[in-house]
Design a protein around this motif. Structure first.
Motif, short mmCIF file in Angstrom:
data_model
loop_
_atom_site.label_atom_id
_atom_site.label_comp_id
_atom_site.label_asym_id
_atom_site.label_seq_id
_atom_site.Cartn_x
_atom_site.Cartn_y
_atom_site.Cartn_z
N GLN A 44 38.48 1.57 -27.54
CA GLN A 44 39.77 2.25 -27.43
C GLN A 44 39.75 3.60 -28.13
N GLY A 102 40.53 7.08 -26.38
CA GLY A 102 41.59 7.92 -26.92
C GLY A 102 41.13 9.33 -27.23
N GLY A 158 46.32 11.26 -28.26
CA GLY A 158 45.55 10.52 -27.27
C GLY A 158 45.12 9.16 -27.78
N VAL A 159 44.67 9.10 -29.03
CA VAL A 159 44.25 7.83 -29.63
C VAL A 159 45.44 6.90 -29.78
N GLU A 171 48.17 6.80 -27.95
CA GLU A 171 48.53 6.29 -26.63
C GLU A 171 47.57 5.18 -26.19
N THR A 172 46.28 5.42 -26.40
CA THR A 172 45.28 4.46 -25.94
C THR A 172 45.38 3.15 -26.70
N ARG A 183 53.71 3.23 -23.82
CA ARG A 183 52.70 4.24 -24.18
C ARG A 183 53.32 5.52 -24.73
#
Length: 289
Positions: free
Chosen positions: A5, A9, A247-248, A250-251, A262
């Motif tokens: 993950q 991300g 980004g991390v 959200e992932t 998300r």
């Protein structure tokens, strides 16, 4: 699971960072929130699509074409919608960029249709397994391009004469002009560089998700503003790291909670950080010492 993950991300966040750097450059130099930047990102994806399908160009050539095309769009936006407007009325340039957003979206809808379209697979997919981490060639390409551009952008702003002129203009445009900096030229160059980065990001997102839409810019615009606030207004390093953080976040939300949460989770992280540190994680203004 955690490492997988994290890699996913970072790949997603690196594309966010390219868009956020553009917002940050323009805000730092002009003190302007450029709402149309998300639509420039969208145009970059469609430029690459047309070059790839229509002219049968490869990935590198299509991406270069998108970079040049969006840089020219940035030039036109600055000359037509920003420069003629008197900046004493601080809200006027902001409203102008909203108008440009609507115009670009409508033009894209007329030219390309309103429905999402598939983005061609420009990279052969080969999977690699490194212990618990799975990664493929597409992810490697996207991550490599994003990180390379971020490093080059950092070196450009911190080490070159033009980069120093941009920082001087961001600090105080009047003083910079008195010291011999051609401020109008720096503003045009800033718009072109920021737009080129957004165009490349549009291509990378198209590659990652295999689909693009005339409305994809609105979604990315919100992410770009969030990242700029998260990293610190006008702080390029903050935009780079803020994009990866978002980004991390959200992932990990998709991996451990639910994909429907998300955006709420990611923006919640941003709000929490801004409550604790209102100037952003890395402080405000363009300073690359």
């Amino acid at each position: 699971m955690f490492l997988q993950q994290l890699i996913n991300g970072i790949m997603l966040g690196s594309t966010y960072s390219l868009v956020a750097i553009g917002y940050t450059l323009i805000f730092g130099v002009l003190n302007l929130l450029h709402f149309a930047h998300g639509e420039v990102f969208m145009l970059g994806a469609f430029f690459a699509l047309q070059l790839s399908l229509g002219l049968k160009w490869g990935l590198a050539a299509s991406m270069l074409g998108a970079l040049i095309g969006t840089a020219l769009v940035g030039f036109l936006i600055e000359r037509v919608a920003i420069r003629p407007i008197k900046r004493e009325y601080f809200i006027a340039p902001l409203v102008a960029t909203i108008g440009v957003t609507i115009i670009l979206q409508e033009v894209a809808t007329k030219l390309f249709g309103s429905a999402p379209v598939g983005f061609p697979q420009t990279v052969g997919i080969e999977n690699f397994q490194l212990g618990p981490i799975g990664i493929n060639t597409l992810q490697i390409v996207i991550l490599s391009i994003s990180l390379t551009l971020m490093i080059l952008m950092h070196l450009f702003v911190s080490k070159t004469k033009m980069g120093r002129a941009m920082r001087a203009t961001a600090e105080n445009a009047t003083t910079a002009r008195l010291l011999g900096v051609k401020v109008n030229g720096i503003i045009i160059q800033t718009f072109m560089i920021a737009s080129a980065l957004a165009g490349v990001a549009g291509v990378l997102v198209g590659m990652a998700y295999n689909t693009i839409s005339p409305y994809m810019g609105a979604h990315m615009a919100g992410k770009g503003f969030a990242i700029m606030l998260l990293g610190g207004l006008g702080n390029i390093r903050g935009a780079m790291l803020g994009g990866i953080i978002l980004g991390v976040a959200e992932t990990f939300c998709v991996g451990y909670l639910a994909s429907s949460y998300r955006d709420a989770f990611a923006y919640g992280v941003m709000v929490l950080i801004l409550i604790l540190k209102p100037s952003g994680l890395f402080g405000s203004l363009i300073h690359e010492d």
